[in-house]
Design an enzyme around this catalytic site. Structure first.
Site, PDB file in Angstrom:
ATOM      1  N   ASN A  61       0.833  -1.216   0.000  1.00  0.00           N
ATOM      2  CA  ASN A  61       0.000   0.000   0.000  1.00  0.00           C
ATOM      3  C   ASN A  61       0.863   1.260   0.000  1.00  0.00           C
ATOM      4  O   ASN A  61       0.520   2.261  -0.614  1.00  0.00           O
ATOM      5  CB  ASN A  61      -0.925   0.005   1.227  1.00  0.00           C
ATOM      6  CG  ASN A  61      -2.078  -0.951   1.051  1.00  0.00           C
ATOM      7  OD1 ASN A  61      -2.604  -1.097  -0.051  1.00  0.00           O
ATOM      8  ND2 ASN A  61      -2.457  -1.624   2.128  1.00  0.00           N
ATOM      9  N   ASN A  81      -2.803  -6.991  -4.448  1.00  0.00           N
ATOM     10  CA  ASN A  81      -1.797  -7.776  -3.716  1.00  0.00           C
ATOM     11  C   ASN A  81      -1.078  -8.778  -4.616  1.00  0.00           C
ATOM     12  O   ASN A  81       0.135  -8.971  -4.503  1.00  0.00           O
ATOM     13  CB  ASN A  81      -2.439  -8.540  -2.550  1.00  0.00           C
ATOM     14  CG  ASN A  81      -2.741  -7.646  -1.371  1.00  0.00           C
ATOM     15  OD1 ASN A  81      -2.220  -6.531  -1.263  1.00  0.00           O
ATOM     16  ND2 ASN A  81      -3.611  -8.106  -0.485  1.00  0.00           N
ATOM     17  N   HIS A  88     -11.370  -5.780   2.950  1.00  0.00           N
ATOM     18  CA  HIS A  88     -10.668  -6.909   2.326  1.00  0.00           C
ATOM     19  C   HIS A  88      -9.933  -7.785   3.347  1.00  0.00           C
ATOM     20  O   HIS A  88     -10.238  -8.959   3.507  1.00  0.00           O
ATOM     21  CB  HIS A  88      -9.604  -6.388   1.347  1.00  0.00           C
ATOM     22  CG  HIS A  88     -10.094  -5.511   0.254  1.00  0.00           C
ATOM     23  ND1 HIS A  88     -10.801  -5.958  -0.837  1.00  0.00           N
ATOM     24  CD2 HIS A  88      -9.914  -4.183   0.053  1.00  0.00           C
ATOM     25  CE1 HIS A  88     -11.038  -4.954  -1.659  1.00  0.00           C
ATOM     26  NE2 HIS A  88     -10.528  -3.865  -1.157  1.00  0.00           N
TER      27      HIS A  88
HETATM   28  O1  RIB Z   1      -6.782  -5.238  -3.221  1.00  0.00           O
HETATM   29  C1  RIB Z   1      -6.967  -5.083  -1.830  1.00  0.00           C
HETATM   30  C2  RIB Z   1      -5.697  -5.354  -1.097  1.00  0.00           C
HETATM   31  O2  RIB Z   1      -4.703  -4.424  -1.513  1.00  0.00           O
HETATM   32  C3  RIB Z   1      -5.827  -5.153   0.431  1.00  0.00           C
HETATM   33  O3  RIB Z   1      -4.933  -6.013   1.091  1.00  0.00           O
HETATM   34  C4  RIB Z   1      -5.407  -3.733   0.623  1.00  0.00           C
HETATM   35  O4  RIB Z   1      -4.867  -3.501   1.939  1.00  0.00           O
HETATM   36  C5  RIB Z   1      -4.320  -3.595  -0.415  1.00  0.00           C
HETATM   37  O5  RIB Z   1      -3.132  -4.117   0.143  1.00  0.00           O
HETATM   38 CA    CA Z   2      -3.304  -5.104   2.653  1.00  0.00          CA
END
Ligand code: RIB
Ligand code: CA
Length: 312
Positions: A40, A167, A240
């Site tokens: 992130n 991710n 999420h």
């Molecule tokens: O796509 C959502 C994921 O990406 C979550 O884990 C959010 O924290 C980002 O890391």
């Molecule tokens: Ca995350």
């Protein structure tokens, strides 16, 4: 009997909520370590955020170890649009956390924690899978003492490209290595997380829980909702990462399907795409349990109970 977990994360608003739920008194989860990864935001910012979140939880004794500052192969990418310049925009947090990260690399912490545990350890991965893949490359035998690798990531559609979720897209080579490791893998992708939206009504329900941790979650969700409205025109932020933790606490909240999952990491167009063979059209080995549905109202009720644990 509590389940021993390691949380590898990139806090991140929903990572922070996952940490808070895992640390609740009635979660029956024991957090052995928190490890951080580039995702992130830059890993230095994600590490600072993890330290601040644990402090807010009153769990400053849980060790935090910084991991990969970049994916295995590609250049680093951040989700600053969604999580802000700090990676945890919204709440006011100390620039310098009260506690420090350990001097050890996340991958080595994961290896040592798994090898030294007297019972199998669950690795919860809520960011890119770089640290997990690095640990497996350094010592593949740790799979023998891994209860599961429980992942927020992927899905049958994308949020970062039309077919790839952030991710997995952020380090597809690492993801493919993890899906081939032989451990039990539980996957919570966008198919379920985009059903669990923290709308104003949900935020108001959490605001009625009278403790500082719930108040912090409310601030996180208000910011998260604002960026998801801006970029996805959604009326709430999908929690999420909390889905991965909630599965460990209440597996009956989710419907799981044993299936074959592979990760595309060659094509420019579809890099990071998770191929989920729900209709068994390939002869690929069933290497993962994929969440295909979720009891949304029950999710909110369990979250209210866990947040209320912080009243004591
Ligand atoms: O796509 C959502 C994921 O990406 C979550 O884990 C959010 O924290 C980002 O890391
Ligand atoms: Ca995350």
């Amino acid at each position: 009997m509590s389940e021993k977990i390691i949380m590898d994360c990139d806090p991140g608003h929903d990572d922070a909520i996952a940490m808070i739920l895992a640390g609740a008194r009635t979660s029956h989860l024991e957090i052995l370590a928190v490890t951080t990864v580039s995702g992130n935001q830059a890993v230095s910012k994600n590490t600072r955020n993890a330290l601040n979140v644990l402090d807010i939880m009153g769990k400053g004794e849980i060790p935090v170890s910084m991991g990969a500052s970049r994916p295995l192969i590609k250049e680093p990418s951040f989700a600053e649009e969604i999580h802000g310049v700090t990676g945890l925009d919204g709440p006011k947090l100390p620039e310098t956390p009260r506690h420090h990260a350990t001097p050890h690399h996340a991958a080595d912490v994961i290896i040592d924690a798994v090898k030294n545990s007297d019972e199998p350890v669950t690795i919860v991965a809520t960011g890119p899978l770089t640290n997990i893949a690095t640990a497996l490359i350094r010592d593949a035998k740790i799979v023998q003492n891994i209860k599961s690798i429980t992942i927020m990531g992927g899905g049958t559609f994308g949020n970062w490209t039309p077919t790839a979720e952030f991710n997995i897209w952020a380090d597809a080579e690492a993801a493919q290595r993890v899906f081939n490791c032989g451990a039990r893998i539980n996957v919570f992708g966008l198919d379920v997380t985009h059903q669990v939206l923290a709308t104003d009504d949900i935020i108001q329900r959490f605001a009625l829980i009278n403790n500082d941790v719930a108040g912090f979650v409310v601030e996180l969700l208000k910011f998260f909702k604002s960026t998801y409205k801006t970029y996805f025109d959604m009326d709430g932020g999908p929690i999420h990462d909390a889905c991965a933790i909630l599965y460990l606490i209440k597996p009956e909240l989710f419907k799981m399907q044993h299936t074959h999952i592979a990760i595309e990491h060659h094509s420019a167009l579809t890099y990071g795409t998770m191929s989920v063979d729900l209709n068994n059209v390939t002869d690929g080995e069933k290497n993962a349990y994929f969440a295909v549905d979720v009891n949304v109202e029950a999710i909110w009720q369990v979250m209210e109970q866990l947040l209320a644990d912080y009243n004591l």
